[in-house]
Structures are given as C-alpha cells and as structure tokens.
Design an enzyme around this catalytic site. Structure first.
Site, mmCIF file in Angstrom:
data_model
loop_
_atom_site.group_PDB
_atom_site.id
_atom_site.type_symbol
_atom_site.label_atom_id
_atom_site.label_comp_id
_atom_site.label_asym_id
_atom_site.label_seq_id
_atom_site.Cartn_x
_atom_site.Cartn_y
_atom_site.Cartn_z
ATOM 1 N N ASP A 195 0.635 -1.711 -0.219
ATOM 2 C CA ASP A 195 0.318 0.246 0.049
ATOM 3 C C ASP A 195 1.139 1.464 -0.003
ATOM 4 O OD1 ASP A 195 -2.580 1.724 0.410
ATOM 5 O OD2 ASP A 195 -3.591 -0.549 1.170
ATOM 6 N N HIS A 266 -2.571 3.090 -5.068
ATOM 7 C CA HIS A 266 -2.033 2.676 -3.239
ATOM 8 C C HIS A 266 -0.588 2.128 -3.861
ATOM 9 C CE1 HIS A 266 -5.466 3.016 -1.136
ATOM 10 N NE2 HIS A 266 -6.472 2.645 -1.679
ATOM 11 N N GLU A 329 -9.428 2.717 -5.273
ATOM 12 C CA GLU A 329 -9.321 4.561 -4.861
ATOM 13 C C GLU A 329 -8.546 5.400 -6.262
ATOM 14 O OE1 GLU A 329 -10.790 4.693 -0.836
ATOM 15 O OE2 GLU A 329 -8.745 3.593 -0.373
HETATM 16 C C1 TNX Z 1 -10.726 1.511 2.157
HETATM 17 S S1 TNX Z 1 -11.761 -0.440 1.311
HETATM 18 C C2 TNX Z 1 -9.939 1.108 1.576
HETATM 19 C C3 TNX Z 1 -8.568 0.951 2.276
HETATM 20 C C4 TNX Z 1 -8.795 1.591 3.509
HETATM 21 C C5 TNX Z 1 -9.887 1.195 4.550
HETATM 22 C C6 TNX Z 1 -9.899 1.906 5.931
HETATM 23 C C7 TNX Z 1 -10.835 -0.395 -0.311
HETATM 24 C C8 TNX Z 1 -10.205 -1.643 -1.112
HETATM 25 N N1 TNX Z 1 -10.290 0.504 0.584
HETATM 26 O O1 TNX Z 1 -7.437 1.449 2.067
HETATM 27 O O2 TNX Z 1 -7.633 0.787 4.632
HETATM 28 O O3 TNX Z 1 -11.388 2.321 3.014
HETATM 29 O O4 TNX Z 1 -11.025 1.498 6.128
#
Ligand code: TNX
Length: 534
Positions: A195, A266, A329
């Site tokens: 990450d 990420h 994301e």
């Molecule tokens: C969203 S869930 C994210 C993570 C974070 C999390 C915290 C997801 C696919 N991405 O990178 O750690 O929220 O709750």
C-alpha cells in the site's frame, strides 16, 4: 437451533472422576443439520482416538491439540478404524459427504463417536465441531449429548483480510490468526501486503521494494526517537522464507492465502522505491498518512515489465488460484497530468482515464490468465468495463457485487457497512481508537451475502464473504484481537450456516461457550460487546 430433543441425562459409572456435562451443544458456526439423540458420550483421558490413515491422523492430532488447550486432556491417538466400537474414530470415507467438498458427518452415540468425510478438509471441520461440542463444558472429563450432524458450508469463500501494509504483524501473530480462522471454519486469508504506507514482500529482483518501500517515518511523536529526537522509521517486510512458511502453515489448516499487490493506485511505497515506474517521475516518501493518495503506476512497457516481474515473484510464493490486484481508489489526477500517459492514451485510442484503468486491469488479467491464475480486484475494476474472467470484491456496499454477478462475474461480498472490522463495535468509552462508524456484532451477523435482487442463477456467482481488518488504527496485536474477536464468530456463521438456520438470539446463547475457548488460546477478545449486553 436444530431439532434438539431430550438432553443427555445418563449418570456416569461410579468409579470415574466427576465430569462436566454439556447441556446443550454450543457450536459456532451452527451446522447445517443437527439432531439430538438418546443418551450421552463421555470423553476423558482414557478415551481412545482411532485414525486409519495419514490424513485422519493429521486431523486427529489437531483435535487432540485443541482438546489439550481447552480441557487439559488429549486422549491417545491409535492406528486403526476403531472396530471395537468405543472411543472416537476419524475416517476418510468416500461415501460420507461426497457431494459437499468441505462437508462431514458426525455421529455421537453413548459408546462411540464417528467423524467421517470424503476428504481431509471436511474431516478437519468435523474435528472442529467435535472439539467445540466437548469443550462446551470445562474439565478433563466431559459428557456430551448423543447426536447426528450433517454439515457443509454455505459458501466456498469464507475469508478474512489482514492489512499488513499500514501496520504489520509478527509471523507468530499471523499464525495465531490463522489458527483462530481455522477454528471458525474460515478458509481464505487475504493478505494485504502492499500500500502507500508500506511494501512488505521481500523482492529478490527489486530489493528497493522492501528496503525502501518497507520503511516509513510515522507522523508526530511516534516517528521520533524519544531521547535524541532523531527520526525513528517504522520498517518491516516478510522474507520469502517467512511467506512460504505462512502459506504452508495456512495450508495445513486448510486455508488458502490470497496475496494482494495493489495497482494502479495505492502504489506510493513502490514509487518511493522505483520512481521511474510512477506516472510523473518524481520521488515521494513512503507515505505516513492515511487516506487516498495520488500516486499511480505509469502505463508504459517498462512499467508493465516491472509489474510482471514482481507478479512472477508473487506467483512463485503463493499457489493460490486468485491473485488480488487491488484496483481501488485510483484517483486519476496524475494520469491527467502526465504528458507520457496522455500520449500513450492517444496512441492506443483510449478516450479517458477510466477507460485507461480498465485497459490496464485487462492487461494484467490476461497476464495472470496466461499463468493459470485468476484476477481478483476491488469493485472499481468494474469501472470502464470489467476484464474477462475477473472476480470482484464488493466493498462499497453490495452494488458492485450485484452488477458483477448480473454480468456473469464471480463475487466476494465484503461491504464496508457490515464487514469492516476497523470500525468500532460499540458506543462504549472502552473502545480503542478506530474508525468512528459502528459495526456492531449484530450488524456483522445480519449481513446477507446474496442480495434478493439477484436471480438464482446470478446468485450462484456469489462465492462468499469476507471481513476486512484494515490496520491504520491497529498498531498492536492487542487492538487487532479486540477488533476481530468475537465479531469473527458472527462472520463465521454468515459464511458457513444456511440462511434459514441463522438466528441472532440463538447465536448469543451459544457465544458464551466460545469465550473460554478464546481464553484457552490466549485470545484477548473485546469485552465491549458484553458491557453493552449486560
Ligand atoms: C478503504 S476498502 C480502503 C482502504 C482503507 C479502508 C479503511 C478499500 C478497498 N480501500 O485502503 O484502509 O478504507 O477502512
């Protein structure tokens, strides 16, 4: 729960030591079918345990280990099929549970117990059930009601995701977690290893990944040496030997380890180590902040060559059919700002950055398919068109999962609203830091993985469920245990028990028997749910 009739009321023959009597079996997850019968069975140190072959012996050994931990008594394992009709028999039997790959049949009679399954995996789950049955009472001699159980899981994917990127855990802690998962009949460990805040896989070909990408300087006081005020980095990665060890340890407990290598977003820790593979060519630090970050992989051939090399290393370590490539994301600002990315898009005739992400993931999917693996990604991999054969992990609610199932793709349900264990579980002031929204145990329990808007045919694409342990707020194993236990018990029942057998009040009645089992294995489960119930 099931058709429980009469309870075991026989009295023990007089010379035997005092025994604890299980009034009502407290099994978690509740089995598919259970029928209580006449009489009861006594287990103590003298009870012989028969195992006819190597697979049955491995299962019997795990059973003995669990009995030793919870009740301080093992029983002796012997070779053979227990024709004497006394004691406990573990048997691989092609006739038993043949059509359910993880199923088993368990018979408890006043004189003997038979656990049978068509394979070792099913037999192991039968052993877990028998152990729970006998450990529903404390002590070295226990008497449990006679019964007949036919059991098999509702879903083939019964998962837990652990984020070892934001904070990482020791190999011993991970093994404790794997042990606990197996005792809840969970079978998939999704290991989030990369990450923005850290790269945790040793790479032989690109050592800067773990050397540079594995270290960040925490914000605030945590990132400073208390005496000198010098920066104090938070560093760690798993060596390839350690990873092989974890994968083998999990396999012995019938758990598949699914690795995650996040892309195209990420990736700040990767770009910190190898800036030439980022979209802009700049060198960021490994991030020490939570939340969504802008760094994206480039889309040129050098970058794909790098990603494929790293994937090759990962594939060699993880035999799992599924490889998780993230996909979540990925804000597209850097792709918009990068002249070389824009030029590549024109060259490929790709209209926008969403289409570019779809093209990117399809390319990785083709690579993995060529290696005989299957791509799994967060639900953003649907955007701009999903890659053929890709499996979707639905985290932003169930919508992504529904869309994927409707288009014939497989799905694992893991909605943040119900299955994120980094959310707090109660309003108690004794909750440790966590994300502010609450996911109480009952909410986990009530999650229904197959949305009723799906047809039966579409519903078959729901492979199962998974809870996610994101660790921004979980610096310590203690906090992780608080977050995971006992909500993992609710998850287990969502994943295993037929929908029509689920009953929260009944689950709460069985939960107290689970707590001494946790204590026996040194698991510091959360007390807060019980404060609320009191
Ligand atoms: C969203 S869930 C994210 C993570 C974070 C999390 C915290 C997801 C696919 N991405 O990178 O750690 O929220 O709750």
């Amino acid at each position: 729960l099931a058709a429980c009739g009469r309870q075991g009321t026989e009295t023990a023959p007089s010379p035997l030591p005092a025994e604890a009597v299980v009034a009502k079996p407290a099994l978690i997850p509740a089995p598919m079918r259970m029928e209580q019968r006449e009489g009861s069975f006594r287990f103590d140190a003298a009870t012989p345990i028969f195992a006819a072959d190597a697979a049955a012996r491995r299962v019997a050994a795990r059973f003995a280990e669990m009995m030793a931990a919870t009740n301080g008594v093992e029983g002796g394992i012997r070779d053979g099929s227990g024709d004497a009709r006394e004691g406990i028999v573990f048997a691989i039997d092609p006739e038993a549970s043949a059509d359910a790959p993880e199923g088993y049949v368990l018979d408890v009679t006043p004189t003997h117990v038979r656990v049978a399954a068509s394979n070792e995996r099913g037999l192991f789950y039968g052993a877990v059930t028998l152990w729970q049955l006998l450990s529903s009472a404390q002590g070295q001699a226990v008497r449990t009601p006679a019964l007949h159980i036919e059991d098999a899981p509702r879903f083939g994917w019964r998962g837990l995701m652990l984020d070892s990127a934001r904070h990482f855990q020791s190999i011993d802690e991970i093994k404790q977690l794997l042990d606990a998962m197996a005792r809840h009949k969970l079978n998939t460990f999704h290991w989030h290893l990369t990450d923005d805040q850290g790269w945790r896989i040793e790479s032989l070909k690109y050592p800067r990944l773990h050397e540079v990408g594995g270290c960040r300087i925490p914000a605030g006081e945590a990132g400073l040496e208390p005496r000198t005020g010098e920066p104090r980095p938070y560093c760690g990665y798993y060596t390839q030997d350690q990873i092989r060890d974890v994968v083998a340890y999990a396999a012995e407990r019938h758990i598949t380890v699914v690795p995650e290598f996040d892309m195209p977003g990420h990736v700040q820790a990767v770009v910190a180590a190898y800036p030439q593979y980022g979209s802009l060519g700049d060198t960021p630090p490994v991030s020490n902040e939570w939340g969504v970050h802008p760094y994206l992989f480039n889309v040129d051939e050098d970058t794909f060559g790098f990603i494929e090399d790293v994937l090759d290393e990962i594939l060699a370590l993880f035999p799992s059919q599924y490889i998780h490539i993230g996909g979540d994301e990925a804000v597209k600002d850097q792709w918009q700002a990068s002249a070389s990315v824009q030029a590549r898009m024109r060259e490929l005739g790709i209209a926008d950055e969403t289409a570019l992400q779809s093209w990117f993931i399809k390319r990785i999917e083709a690579y993995l398919s060529g290696k005989g693996r299957r791509l799994l990604g967060w639900d953003e991999i649907l955007d701009g068109g999903i890659a053929p054969n890709a499996t979707v992990m639905s985290w932003r609610g169930t919508e992504g999962g529904i869309a994927a199932a409707r288009s014939g793709h497989d799905v694992v349900m893991t909605p943040g609203s119900h299955l994120y264990l980094d959310f707090l579980q109660t309003a108690s002031p004794n909750e440790p830091p966590g994300r502010p929204v609450q996911v109480p145990m009952e909410k986990v329990y009530d999650f229904e993985p197959v949305p009723d808007v799906l047809t039966a045919e579409q519903g078959r694409h729901i492979l199962g469920v998974q809870a996610n342990v994101w660790t921004e707020h979980m610096r310590t194993w203690e906090r992780m245990q608080h977050a995971i236990f006992p909500r993992i018990a609710a998850l287990a029942e969502v994943a295993w028990t037929p929908a029509e057998r689920k009953d929260y009040a009944d689950f709460l009645a069985r939960l107290p028997a689970q707590l001494p089992r946790y204590r026996a294995f040194g698991i510091a489960y959360a007390q807060t749910p019980f404060e609320v119930m009191a």
